[in-house]
Design an enzyme around this catalytic site. Structure first.
Site, PDB file in Angstrom:
ATOM      1  N   TYR A 168      13.738  10.408  14.610  1.00 58.98           N
ATOM      2  CA  TYR A 168      12.795   9.782  15.561  1.00 58.98           C
ATOM      3  C   TYR A 168      11.708  10.778  15.947  1.00 58.98           C
ATOM      4  O   TYR A 168      10.511  10.478  15.861  1.00 58.98           O
ATOM      5  CB  TYR A 168      13.554   9.289  16.814  1.00 58.98           C
ATOM      6  CG  TYR A 168      12.639   9.097  18.009  1.00 58.98           C
ATOM      7  CD1 TYR A 168      11.728   8.034  18.054  1.00 58.98           C
ATOM      8  CD2 TYR A 168      12.665   9.986  19.095  1.00 58.98           C
ATOM      9  CE1 TYR A 168      10.866   7.870  19.147  1.00 58.98           C
ATOM     10  CE2 TYR A 168      11.804   9.826  20.182  1.00 58.98           C
ATOM     11  CZ  TYR A 168      10.915   8.764  20.200  1.00 58.98           C
ATOM     12  OH  TYR A 168      10.060   8.614  21.270  1.00 58.98           O
TER      13      TYR A 168
ATOM     14  N   THR B 156       5.791  11.873  22.806  1.00 65.72           N
ATOM     15  CA  THR B 156       7.014  12.256  23.505  1.00 65.72           C
ATOM     16  C   THR B 156       7.197  13.767  23.503  1.00 65.72           C
ATOM     17  O   THR B 156       6.755  14.455  22.566  1.00 65.72           O
ATOM     18  CB  THR B 156       8.229  11.588  22.814  1.00 65.72           C
ATOM     19  OG1 THR B 156       9.423  12.179  23.307  1.00 65.72           O
ATOM     20  CG2 THR B 156       8.214  11.764  21.307  1.00 65.72           C
ATOM     21  N   ASP B 157       7.923  14.271  24.507  1.00 66.53           N
ATOM     22  CA  ASP B 157       8.245  15.705  24.530  1.00 66.53           C
ATOM     23  C   ASP B 157       9.182  16.095  23.388  1.00 66.53           C
ATOM     24  O   ASP B 157       9.313  17.274  23.061  1.00 66.53           O
ATOM     25  CB  ASP B 157       8.842  16.112  25.894  1.00 66.53           C
ATOM     26  CG  ASP B 157      10.120  15.382  26.273  1.00 66.53           C
ATOM     27  OD1 ASP B 157      10.583  14.514  25.497  1.00 66.53           O
ATOM     28  OD2 ASP B 157      10.665  15.678  27.357  1.00 66.53           O
ATOM     29  N   GLU B 158       9.845  15.096  22.773  1.00 68.27           N
ATOM     30  CA  GLU B 158      10.819  15.429  21.725  1.00 68.27           C
ATOM     31  C   GLU B 158      10.168  16.068  20.504  1.00 68.27           C
ATOM     32  O   GLU B 158      10.847  16.701  19.693  1.00 68.27           O
ATOM     33  CB  GLU B 158      11.608  14.182  21.302  1.00 68.27           C
ATOM     34  CG  GLU B 158      12.382  13.599  22.457  1.00 68.27           C
ATOM     35  CD  GLU B 158      13.606  12.787  22.060  1.00 68.27           C
ATOM     36  OE1 GLU B 158      13.984  12.802  20.880  1.00 68.27           O
ATOM     37  OE2 GLU B 158      14.186  12.160  22.958  1.00 68.27           O
TER      38      GLU B 158
ATOM     39  N   LYS C 122       7.571  10.756  15.276  1.00 66.30           N
ATOM     40  CA  LYS C 122       6.541  10.815  16.330  1.00 66.30           C
ATOM     41  C   LYS C 122       5.632  12.028  16.093  1.00 66.30           C
ATOM     42  O   LYS C 122       4.414  11.939  16.283  1.00 66.30           O
ATOM     43  CB  LYS C 122       7.188  10.884  17.715  1.00 66.30           C
ATOM     44  CG  LYS C 122       7.936   9.634  18.145  1.00 66.30           C
ATOM     45  CD  LYS C 122       7.062   8.400  18.348  1.00 66.30           C
ATOM     46  CE  LYS C 122       6.169   8.486  19.548  1.00 66.30           C
ATOM     47  NZ  LYS C 122       5.489   7.178  19.822  1.00 66.30           N
TER      48      LYS C 122
HETATM   49  P1  NAD Z   1      10.970   0.392  23.438  1.00 62.16           P
HETATM   50  O1  NAD Z   1      11.868   0.584  22.269  1.00 62.16           O
HETATM   51  O2  NAD Z   1      11.520  -0.106  24.714  1.00 62.16           O
HETATM   52  O3  NAD Z   1       9.777  -0.591  23.026  1.00 62.16           O
HETATM   53  C1  NAD Z   1       9.134  -0.512  21.788  1.00 62.16           C
HETATM   54  C2  NAD Z   1       8.297  -1.775  21.602  1.00 62.16           C
HETATM   55  O4  NAD Z   1       7.595  -1.673  20.362  1.00 62.16           O
HETATM   56  C3  NAD Z   1       9.135  -3.047  21.522  1.00 62.16           C
HETATM   57  O5  NAD Z   1       8.555  -4.081  22.308  1.00 62.16           O
HETATM   58  C4  NAD Z   1       9.096  -3.422  20.041  1.00 62.16           C
HETATM   59  O6  NAD Z   1       9.220  -4.813  19.799  1.00 62.16           O
HETATM   60  C5  NAD Z   1       7.730  -2.894  19.645  1.00 62.16           C
HETATM   61  N1  NAD Z   1       7.642  -2.594  18.212  1.00 62.16           N
HETATM   62  C6  NAD Z   1       8.509  -1.883  17.454  1.00 62.16           C
HETATM   63  N2  NAD Z   1       8.088  -1.844  16.185  1.00 62.16           N
HETATM   64  C7  NAD Z   1       6.912  -2.528  16.135  1.00 62.16           C
HETATM   65  C8  NAD Z   1       5.988  -2.826  15.099  1.00 62.16           C
HETATM   66  N3  NAD Z   1       6.188  -2.417  13.821  1.00 62.16           N
HETATM   67  N4  NAD Z   1       4.873  -3.534  15.409  1.00 62.16           N
HETATM   68  C9  NAD Z   1       4.660  -3.975  16.679  1.00 62.16           C
HETATM   69  N5  NAD Z   1       5.519  -3.739  17.685  1.00 62.16           N
HETATM   70  C10 NAD Z   1       6.628  -3.009  17.420  1.00 62.16           C
HETATM   71  O7  NAD Z   1      10.240   1.790  23.637  1.00 62.16           O
HETATM   72  P2  NAD Z   1       9.794   2.532  24.986  1.00 62.16           P
HETATM   73  O8  NAD Z   1      10.930   3.307  25.505  1.00 62.16           O
HETATM   74  O9  NAD Z   1       9.082   1.571  25.840  1.00 62.16           O
HETATM   75  O10 NAD Z   1       8.751   3.590  24.362  1.00 62.16           O
HETATM   76  C11 NAD Z   1       7.393   3.201  24.169  1.00 62.16           C
HETATM   77  C12 NAD Z   1       6.634   4.363  23.589  1.00 62.16           C
HETATM   78  O11 NAD Z   1       6.715   5.470  24.475  1.00 62.16           O
HETATM   79  C13 NAD Z   1       7.181   4.856  22.242  1.00 62.16           C
HETATM   80  O12 NAD Z   1       6.089   5.195  21.430  1.00 62.16           O
HETATM   81  C14 NAD Z   1       8.003   6.092  22.604  1.00 62.16           C
HETATM   82  O13 NAD Z   1       8.007   6.999  21.543  1.00 62.16           O
HETATM   83  C15 NAD Z   1       7.218   6.622  23.793  1.00 62.16           C
HETATM   84  N6  NAD Z   1       7.995   7.391  24.776  1.00 62.16           N
HETATM   85  C16 NAD Z   1       9.135   6.868  25.336  1.00 62.16           C
HETATM   86  C17 NAD Z   1       9.804   7.592  26.311  1.00 62.16           C
HETATM   87  C18 NAD Z   1      11.059   7.054  26.970  1.00 62.16           C
HETATM   88  O14 NAD Z   1      11.703   7.773  27.736  1.00 62.16           O
HETATM   89  N7  NAD Z   1      11.448   5.813  26.735  1.00 62.16           N
HETATM   90  C19 NAD Z   1       9.329   8.841  26.713  1.00 62.16           C
HETATM   91  C20 NAD Z   1       8.173   9.358  26.107  1.00 62.16           C
HETATM   92  C21 NAD Z   1       7.498   8.609  25.156  1.00 62.16           C
HETATM   93  O1  DAU Z   2      12.274  12.684  25.975  1.00 61.18           O
HETATM   94  C1  DAU Z   2      11.626  11.480  25.709  1.00 61.18           C
HETATM   95  C2  DAU Z   2      12.528  10.587  24.891  1.00 61.18           C
HETATM   96  O2  DAU Z   2      13.543  10.129  25.781  1.00 61.18           O
HETATM   97  C3  DAU Z   2      11.802   9.414  24.258  1.00 61.18           C
HETATM   98  O3  DAU Z   2      10.875   9.903  23.333  1.00 61.18           O
HETATM   99  C4  DAU Z   2      12.787   8.470  23.570  1.00 61.18           C
HETATM  100  O4  DAU Z   2      12.110   7.325  23.084  1.00 61.18           O
HETATM  101  C5  DAU Z   2      13.824   8.038  24.594  1.00 61.18           C
HETATM  102  O5  DAU Z   2      14.786   7.210  23.975  1.00 61.18           O
HETATM  103  C6  DAU Z   2      14.495   9.250  25.213  1.00 61.18           C
HETATM  104  O6  DAU Z   2      15.294   9.959  24.230  1.00 61.18           O
HETATM  105  P1  DAU Z   2      16.723  10.585  24.606  1.00 61.18           P
HETATM  106  O7  DAU Z   2      17.487  10.751  23.359  1.00 61.18           O
HETATM  107  O8  DAU Z   2      16.565  11.756  25.505  1.00 61.18           O
HETATM  108  O9  DAU Z   2      17.282   9.364  25.514  1.00 61.18           O
HETATM  109  P2  DAU Z   2      18.717   8.640  25.569  1.00 61.18           P
HETATM  110  O10 DAU Z   2      18.668   7.739  26.774  1.00 61.18           O
HETATM  111  O11 DAU Z   2      19.112   8.063  24.284  1.00 61.18           O
HETATM  112  O12 DAU Z   2      19.687   9.860  25.895  1.00 61.18           O
HETATM  113  C7  DAU Z   2      19.495  10.679  27.029  1.00 61.18           C
HETATM  114  C8  DAU Z   2      20.570  11.753  26.976  1.00 61.18           C
HETATM  115  O13 DAU Z   2      21.837  11.138  27.215  1.00 61.18           O
HETATM  116  C9  DAU Z   2      20.691  12.453  25.645  1.00 61.18           C
HETATM  117  O14 DAU Z   2      20.998  13.824  25.856  1.00 61.18           O
HETATM  118  C10 DAU Z   2      21.864  11.752  24.962  1.00 61.18           C
HETATM  119  C11 DAU Z   2      22.750  11.368  26.132  1.00 61.18           C
HETATM  120  N1  DAU Z   2      23.555  10.131  25.942  1.00 61.18           N
HETATM  121  C12 DAU Z   2      22.904   8.990  25.568  1.00 61.18           C
HETATM  122  C13 DAU Z   2      23.606   7.818  25.364  1.00 61.18           C
HETATM  123  C14 DAU Z   2      22.909   6.561  24.933  1.00 61.18           C
HETATM  124  C15 DAU Z   2      24.915  10.144  26.160  1.00 61.18           C
HETATM  125  O15 DAU Z   2      25.491  11.180  26.538  1.00 61.18           O
HETATM  126  N2  DAU Z   2      25.628   8.983  25.968  1.00 61.18           N
HETATM  127  C16 DAU Z   2      25.030   7.825  25.561  1.00 61.18           C
HETATM  128  O16 DAU Z   2      25.738   6.798  25.367  1.00 61.18           O
END
Ligand code: NAD
Ligand code: DAU
Length: 371
Positions: free
Chosen positions: A177, A152-154, A181
């Site tokens: 988190y 992730t970019d985070e 990562k």
């Molecule tokens: P998500 O939370 O929707 O899904 C995570 C999945 O992992 C779930 O199906 C969960 O059951 C499974 N899981 C959790 N713990 C586990 C374990 N111990 N063993 C096996 N399975 C397990 O997450 P997402 O948003 O789909 O993100 C997927 C990946 O992409 C993550 O690694 C996250 O860091 C990365 N990522 C997410 C975003 C985003 O915007 N959502 C952006 C960049 C990178």
């Molecule tokens: O940048 C990549 C990341 O994006 C991934 O690595 C993470 O897994 C994914 O969850 C996401 O993280 P963020 O913290 O950026 O996403 P989230 O949707 O939780 O929040 C997006 C922005 O919105 C953040 O600045 C917090 C804000 N927010 C979020 C929620 C849930 C609010 O203002 N109100 C809310 O209720």
């Protein structure tokens, strides 16, 4: 389609992933399920084992369309379970690992970081060991194997008003988190540098699209619009994220699997910076247009800011664009329209989640009921 109608990229794609067996972890989550559905549409001759623990975020409903497909199998299990991992690698000749499984929500990591460290760092380490042991040959590794760490970019921390994250930006994670990562990425890098394991790391910006769990900004705000509930914007709402349609992320991972160089990091992003308030207003406008004209910006409610809230993320994706020919295909307006339409058509999917444990989480987090 006649052979000469297939583009060079398409031909290479068919040659390289066809016949391969992928171990996808976390495939029942948001991006993992989009990825499995995408690959199963794109390739006839490819097998996928989906290993997922089905935490609160894992949902097999996402994969209904492929559950009976002989090319696909689901294994319920934990990426920290070394015995299980060893048996998965022994049963099938796994060629590629795409490691999505993680605890993914920043707010949950602020409340309790334990599972983040355990799954995101410990689980990655277990998977690396299993892949390394299975792929090892005298003096090297089996040909054409790769371990892809979905990061992730985070991990880069937060930007001011200007600048972008490149692959050379220092790691400076703030939330538990992001720290977990970044820790996992460092272990993946160490296995390449120390053991020569063929790994790639991708670092993507914020994804949106179908199947995203409603704790995250876009589906949470959409769900609350439908229910005419307050839209809880943290702080001033001027934090910036760089949004990418999930299928574009999946295509980027496919490109890295095919042609990514071992030991390299690839940033992935949409060059699509928006403040959170802009996102919330876009959701309101789209729901008004497609579904309910009475939804209004009066629902926006500023609430206490997230602790340690990163102010701005922006990704420089020029390396993957230049080296691997990837670029995002779905413009933001189209992606948001598709996403909102998908959620409107899948209210049952949402209803199954917005109950039980999620209701309890929402009450603790926002001080009221989610429904
Ligand atoms: P998500 O939370 O929707 O899904 C995570 C999945 O992992 C779930 O199906 C969960 O059951 C499974 N899981 C959790 N713990 C586990 C374990 N111990 N063993 C096996 N399975 C397990 O997450 P997402 O948003 O789909 O993100 C997927 C990946 O992409 C993550 O690694 C996250 O860091 C990365 N990522 C997410 C975003 C985003 O915007 N959502 C952006 C960049 C990178
Ligand atoms: O940048 C990549 C990341 O994006 C991934 O690595 C993470 O897994 C994914 O969850 C996401 O993280 P963020 O913290 O950026 O996403 P989230 O949707 O939780 O929040 C997006 C922005 O919105 C953040 O600045 C917090 C804000 N927010 C979020 C929620 C849930 C609010 O203002 N109100 C809310 O209720």
């Amino acid at each position: 389609m006649a052979d000469n109608d297939i583009s060079a990229t398409e031909r290479r794609k068919r040659m390289n992933l066809s016949g391969k067996h992928l171990l996808v972890t976390g495939g029942a989550g948001f991006i993992g399920s989009n990825f499995i559905l995408y690959l199963m549409r794109e390739y006839d001759n490819l097998c996928i084992t989906n290993l997922d623990k089905l935490t609160y975020a894992g949902n097999l409903e996402n994969l209904r369309g492929v559950e009976n497909d002989p090319r696909y199998r689901f294994v319920l299990g934990d990426v920290c379970d070394r015995t299980l991992l060893q048996s998965l690698f022994a049963e099938k000749q796994i060629d590629l690992v795409v490691h999505f499984a993680a605890e993914s929500h920043v707010d949950r990591s602020i409340r309790d970081a334990g599972a983040f460290v355990q799954t995101n760092i410990g689980g990655t380490l277990s998977l690396l060991d299993a892949a390394m042991n299975a792929w090892k040959l005298d003096g090297g590794y089996r040909a054409d194997v790769k371990f892809l760490q979905v990061s992730t970019d985070e991990v880069y921390g937060s930007l001011g008003k200007t600048g972008v994250f490149t692959e050379r930006s220092p790691l400076d994670p703030h939330s538990p988190y992001a720290a977990s990562k970044a820790g996992a990425d460092m272990v993946v890098k160490a296995y390449h540098d120390t053991h020569g394991l063929p790994v790639c790391i991708t670092r993507c910006s914020n994804n949106y699209g179908p199947y995203q769990f409603p704790e995250k900004l876009i589906p949470l705000m959409f769900t609350n619009c439908l229910r005419k509930k307050p839209l809880p914007v943290y702080g001033d709402g001027l934090q910036v994220r760089d949004w990418l349609y999930a299928e574009d992320h999946c295509r980027a991972i496919e490109r890295v699997l095919l042609d990514g160089r071992a030991g390299e990091v690839y940033n992935i992003g949409g060059r699509n910076e928006r403040t959170n308030l802009q996102i919330v207003k876009t959701i309101i406008e789209t729901v008004r247009r497609l579904h309910d004209p009475s939804v209004s910006e009066a629902l926006i409610t500023h609430v206490a800011d997230r602790k340690g809230h990163d102010r701005r993320y922006a990704i420089d994706a020029s390396k993957i664009e230049r080296e691997l020919g990837w670029k995002p295909l779905v413009p933001f307006e189209e992606g948001m329209e598709r996403t909102i339409r998908w959620y409107l058509e899948h209210e049952d999917w949402l209803a199954h989640i917005v109950s039980g444990a999620y209701e309890e989480y929402y009450r603790q987090m926002y001080g009221e009921s989610a429904s």
